[in-house]
Write an enzyme that holds these catalytic residues in place. Structure first.
Site, PDB file in Angstrom:
ATOM      1  N   ARG A 124      -7.589  -0.540  -7.329  1.00  0.00           N
ATOM      2  CA  ARG A 124      -7.481   0.594  -6.576  1.00  0.00           C
ATOM      3  C   ARG A 124      -7.787   1.653  -7.053  1.00  0.00           C
ATOM      4  O   ARG A 124      -7.085   2.102  -8.519  1.00  0.00           O
ATOM      5  CB  ARG A 124      -6.304   0.801  -5.759  1.00  0.00           C
ATOM      6  N   GLN A 159      -2.517   3.015   9.887  1.00  0.00           N
ATOM      7  CA  GLN A 159      -1.477   2.914   9.147  1.00  0.00           C
ATOM      8  C   GLN A 159      -0.630   3.747  10.355  1.00  0.00           C
ATOM      9  O   GLN A 159       0.395   3.230   9.740  1.00  0.00           O
ATOM     10  CB  GLN A 159      -1.339   3.591   8.084  1.00  0.00           C
ATOM     11  N   ARG A 214       0.971  -1.389   0.019  1.00  0.00           N
ATOM     12  CA  ARG A 214      -0.102  -0.182  -0.017  1.00  0.00           C
ATOM     13  C   ARG A 214       0.781   1.611   0.057  1.00  0.00           C
ATOM     14  O   ARG A 214       2.494   0.637   0.068  1.00  0.00           O
ATOM     15  CB  ARG A 214      -0.738   0.046   0.995  1.00  0.00           C
ATOM     16  N   GLY A 215       0.389   2.207  -0.021  1.00  0.00           N
ATOM     17  CA  GLY A 215       1.037   3.877  -0.330  1.00  0.00           C
ATOM     18  C   GLY A 215       1.609   3.958  -1.714  1.00  0.00           C
ATOM     19  O   GLY A 215       1.463   2.842  -2.297  1.00  0.00           O
ATOM     20  N   ALA A 216       0.905   4.759  -2.477  1.00  0.00           N
ATOM     21  CA  ALA A 216       0.482   5.287  -4.064  1.00  0.00           C
ATOM     22  C   ALA A 216       1.900   5.001  -4.573  1.00  0.00           C
ATOM     23  O   ALA A 216       1.871   4.566  -5.240  1.00  0.00           O
ATOM     24  CB  ALA A 216       0.661   6.710  -4.022  1.00  0.00           C
ATOM     25  N   ASN A 254      -5.429  11.797   0.351  1.00  0.00           N
ATOM     26  CA  ASN A 254      -4.401  11.732   0.820  1.00  0.00           C
ATOM     27  C   ASN A 254      -5.292  11.032   2.124  1.00  0.00           C
ATOM     28  O   ASN A 254      -6.552  10.955   1.939  1.00  0.00           O
ATOM     29  CB  ASN A 254      -3.586  12.633   1.424  1.00  0.00           C
ATOM     30  N   LYS A 255      -4.849  10.292   2.587  1.00  0.00           N
ATOM     31  CA  LYS A 255      -5.524   9.386   3.823  1.00  0.00           C
ATOM     32  C   LYS A 255      -6.445   9.917   4.100  1.00  0.00           C
ATOM     33  O   LYS A 255      -6.286  11.030   4.430  1.00  0.00           O
ATOM     34  CB  LYS A 255      -4.700   8.359   4.579  1.00  0.00           C
ATOM     35  N   ASP A 308      -1.934  10.795  -2.225  1.00  0.00           N
ATOM     36  CA  ASP A 308      -1.774   9.730  -3.318  1.00  0.00           C
ATOM     37  C   ASP A 308      -2.315  10.109  -4.693  1.00  0.00           C
ATOM     38  O   ASP A 308      -2.016   9.354  -5.874  1.00  0.00           O
ATOM     39  CB  ASP A 308      -3.474   9.037  -2.663  1.00  0.00           C
TER      40      ASP A 308
HETATM   41  O1  MRU Z   1      -4.465   3.375   2.037  1.00  0.00           O
HETATM   42  P1  MRU Z   1      -3.771   3.425   2.420  1.00  0.00           P
HETATM   43  O2  MRU Z   1      -3.040   2.934   3.092  1.00  0.00           O
HETATM   44  O3  MRU Z   1      -2.641   2.968   0.688  1.00  0.00           O
HETATM   45  O4  MRU Z   1      -3.680   5.415   1.986  1.00  0.00           O
HETATM   46  C1  MRU Z   1      -2.293   5.511   1.882  1.00  0.00           C
HETATM   47  C2  MRU Z   1      -1.918   7.062   2.518  1.00  0.00           C
HETATM   48  O5  MRU Z   1      -2.688   7.356   2.071  1.00  0.00           O
HETATM   49  C3  MRU Z   1      -0.603   7.647   1.947  1.00  0.00           C
HETATM   50  O6  MRU Z   1      -0.060   8.603   2.665  1.00  0.00           O
HETATM   51  C4  MRU Z   1       0.444   8.034   0.838  1.00  0.00           C
HETATM   52  O7  MRU Z   1      -0.418   6.780  -0.239  1.00  0.00           O
HETATM   53  C5  MRU Z   1       1.308   8.408   0.358  1.00  0.00           C
HETATM   54  S1  MRU Z   1       2.197   7.443   0.693  1.00  0.00           S
HETATM   55  C6  MRU Z   1       3.850   7.909   0.235  1.00  0.00           C
END
Ligand code: MRU
Length: 360
Positions: free
Chosen positions: A104, A211, A61-63, A262-263, A252
């Site tokens: 996603r 997270q 996970r994470g972009a 973002n999250k 993201d």
């Molecule tokens: O749902 P997730 O855990 O994939 O969400 C991740 C985030 O929102 C991060 O802050 C974002 O992807 C940046 S990661 C460098």
């Protein structure tokens, strides 16, 4: 899906978040982030369905990490059985990329990486099957290597914005677990610490999937950076009473004007930071910008299943039958963002023009 695990005692200090194992055919090895922090376990994906599931269920996970995993996922999907000719290989790449793109919707790095893989396939369609396959693997490796470099550069640019000695706050996890390198927001903290700055990090726990509590706290602890986990609802208090001098988060997808997805919960933190006069920074590589979207209004926001809220981590916390809304991301308007820290420099008070100047 093969698994291997490390108990707490033998947990290696730095385990790659994702890596390609072997040559061709090979496998995509990932840390299964759903098991952290109690267990550091890796999984080897050898089918496209496994890669899709790993992305969908947040094992990876994470972009930026999603983008890298998807690029390797294309190789996983086309390497066996070996297509009989290159035109079949090109169309398999398209099919696998289309499929992985459904895993996603919000992180644009996923679509960016898949488009790169598609383009390489189409532009090299005259190569033999083994040569084209090798070229595709080298593109996936390049996406991975470029991400490491972008993280390092983001850290360097962002470190200068951090206090010499003070507290900062972050939301979700934008660390090494979310990228191929050292992260985006956390890379800023790591680089500041490496430059001798004394930072203390408040990590929002980040409901509903934690997270921040599970992953950010784990990473910072491993790297020896003092961290305090707070419930998301405590951010206002921390900003007012705990001398927080900056907020840094990841992203993201960033629209052309700087509006940032973002999250979920990031928008609340940005509003709170503005109310308390604390600068709110977004740290993100150029691969997270979506210049096709003039503003954040067009960013697709993933909605996840209600069980993540009603019985997250196995305990029911909401009465059966009660309605639940579970958007996984929110959009922070550009006017709340003091600066976007990219690998090419910091874009202060972002606008469409300033972003284009730095990134075009
Ligand atoms: O749902 P997730 O855990 O994939 O969400 C991740 C985030 O929102 C991060 O802050 C974002 O992807 C940046 S990661 C460098």
């Amino acid at each position: 899906m093969a698994r291997s695990s490390f108990g707490k005692a033998d947990m290696p200090a730095v385990l790659p978040t994702l890596e390609w194992i072997g040559e061709l055919p090979g496998a995509l090895r990932l840390i299964d982030q759903t098991r952290l922090p109690s267990e550091c376990l890796t999984i080897d994906c050898v089918t496209t369905e496994q890669v899709w599931e790993a992305i969908r269920s947040l094992r990876v996970r994470g972009a930026p990490a999603i983008g890298c995993a998807a690029a390797y996922g294309v190789i996983v999907g086309v390497q066996s059985p070996l297509p009989s000719d290159s035109s079949e290989l090109v169309s398999r790449v398209q099919q696998v990329a289309d499929y992985l793109a459904t895993s996603r919707p919000t992180a644009v790095n996923l679509f960016w990486a898949l488009d790169r893989m598609r383009r390489v396939a189409v532009e090299n369609a005259s190569l033999s099957v083994p040569t084209l396959l090798a070229r595709l693997l080298s593109e996936a490796r390049m996406i991975d290597a470029e991400d490491r470099e972008m993280c390092a550069a983001i850290g360097k640019h962002g470190a200068a914005l951090m206090p010499e000695n003070g507290s900062v706050l972050t939301h979700c996890n934008a660390g090494g677990l979310a990228t191929a390198g050292d992260g985006t927001a956390l890379s800023v903290f790591f680089a500041a610490a490496a430059a001798g700055k004394k930072l203390h990090v408040f990590a929002d726990e980040t409901r509903p999937l934690l997270q921040g509590a599970r992953l950010t706290a784990w990473e910072l602890q491993q790297r020896g950076i003092p961290v305090t986990v707070i419930c998301d609802s405590m951010a206002a208090l921390a900003l007012r009473d705990r001398n927080v001098s900056a907020v840094v988060v990841g992203a993201d997808r960033i629209a052309a004007n700087g509006d940032t997805a973002n999250k979920v919960g990031t928008y609340s933190v940005a509003v709170l930071a503005r109310a308390h006069g604390v600068p709110f920074y977004v740290a993100a590589p150029s691969s997270t910008f979506d210049f096709n979207l003039p503003t954040g209004a067009g960013i697709p926001i993933e909605e996840r299943k209600s069980e993540e809220i009603t019985e997250g981590f196995g305990t029911r916390t909401v009465p059966v039958g009660v309605a639940v809304w579970n958007p996984a991301f929110d959009v922070t308007p550009a006017e709340l963002i003091a600066g976007i820290i990219t690998e090419r420099g910091v874009i202060l008070a972002p606008t469409t023009e300033r972003i284009r100047e730095v990134l075009s």
